[in-house]
Design a protein around this motif. Structure first.
Motif, short mmCIF file in Angstrom:
data_model
loop_
_atom_site.label_atom_id
_atom_site.label_comp_id
_atom_site.label_asym_id
_atom_site.label_seq_id
_atom_site.Cartn_x
_atom_site.Cartn_y
_atom_site.Cartn_z
N MET A 165 -26.97 -30.52 -19.17
CA MET A 165 -26.42 -31.85 -19.23
C MET A 165 -27.54 -32.83 -18.87
O MET A 165 -28.01 -32.85 -17.75
N LEU B 197 -24.83 -42.56 -14.90
CA LEU B 197 -24.15 -41.32 -14.56
C LEU B 197 -24.44 -40.99 -13.10
O LEU B 197 -25.58 -40.86 -12.70
N ALA C 89 -24.13 -38.56 -9.78
CA ALA C 89 -23.93 -37.20 -9.27
C ALA C 89 -23.41 -37.32 -7.85
O ALA C 89 -24.07 -37.91 -6.99
N SER D 64 -24.39 -39.13 -2.97
CA SER D 64 -24.26 -39.44 -4.40
C SER D 64 -25.34 -40.41 -4.82
O SER D 64 -25.87 -41.17 -4.01
N VAL E 227 -28.11 -33.48 -14.50
CA VAL E 227 -27.22 -33.84 -13.39
C VAL E 227 -27.43 -32.89 -12.21
O VAL E 227 -27.32 -33.29 -11.05
N VAL F 181 -21.53 -27.70 -11.48
CA VAL F 181 -20.54 -28.75 -11.75
C VAL F 181 -19.14 -28.18 -11.47
O VAL F 181 -18.81 -27.09 -11.92
N LEU G 48 -15.11 -33.78 -12.82
CA LEU G 48 -15.47 -35.15 -13.16
C LEU G 48 -14.56 -36.07 -12.37
O LEU G 48 -13.40 -35.75 -12.11
N ASP G 49 -15.07 -37.22 -12.00
CA ASP G 49 -14.31 -38.15 -11.18
C ASP G 49 -14.38 -39.53 -11.79
O ASP G 49 -15.47 -40.08 -11.95
N SER H 278 -18.33 -40.31 -12.13
CA SER H 278 -19.32 -39.40 -11.56
C SER H 278 -18.98 -37.96 -11.89
O SER H 278 -17.84 -37.62 -12.19
N VAL H 279 -20.02 -37.15 -11.83
CA VAL H 279 -19.89 -35.72 -11.98
C VAL H 279 -19.89 -35.16 -10.57
O VAL H 279 -20.79 -35.46 -9.77
N LEU I 245 -20.39 -32.14 -8.11
CA LEU I 245 -21.08 -30.86 -8.07
C LEU I 245 -20.90 -30.25 -6.68
O LEU I 245 -20.71 -30.97 -5.70
#
Length: 117
Positions: free
Chosen positions: A1, A8, A10, A34, A43, A64, A67-68, A74-75, A77
């Motif tokens: 990704m 984007l 993280a 983040s 990511v 991962v 998703l939020d 955000s992704v 993880l």
């Protein structure tokens, strides 16, 4: 990704072997580390960089988990600590300590969901 443009985020849930969660304090509330992925950065790379920059902790086994879309996209993880020393900005807390208004909105719920998994 791979990140195509800016924006984007993280968000990283770092859990140690004792089940404690790594958090940072922002505006008087505890949050998960983040930050925005850089152009050309995956990511997963962004997650590792963000955690190291914000807390001093080096992470591995980054993956991962979701998703939020609450607030900024955000992704989410999950990672395990593999080294480093926690700086003044970071701290380890038990998930139960994230109640009572000390955590930013949504943090306690994310932690409860993903730590219990």
């Amino acid at each position: 990704m791979t990140m195509i443009g800016s924006g984007l985020v993280a968000t990283v849930l770092v859990v140690d072997k004792a089940g404690s969660v790594l958090v940072v304090a922002r505006d008087g509330l505890l949050e998960l580390p983040s930050g925005v992925a850089r152009l050309g950065e995956t990511v997963v790379e962004a997650a590792a960089r963000v955690v190291a920059e914000q807390t001093g902790v080096v992470v591995g086994d980054v993956g991962v988990v979701g998703l939020d879309g609450e607030g900024e996209f955000s992704v989410l993880l999950r990672a395990e600590p593999v080294g480093g020393e926690v700086t003044d900005e970071g701290q380890w807390v038990a998930p139960a300590e994230l109640g009572g208004g000390v955590a930013a909105p949504g943090v306690r719920e994310r932690v409860q969901y993903w730590v219990s998994d």
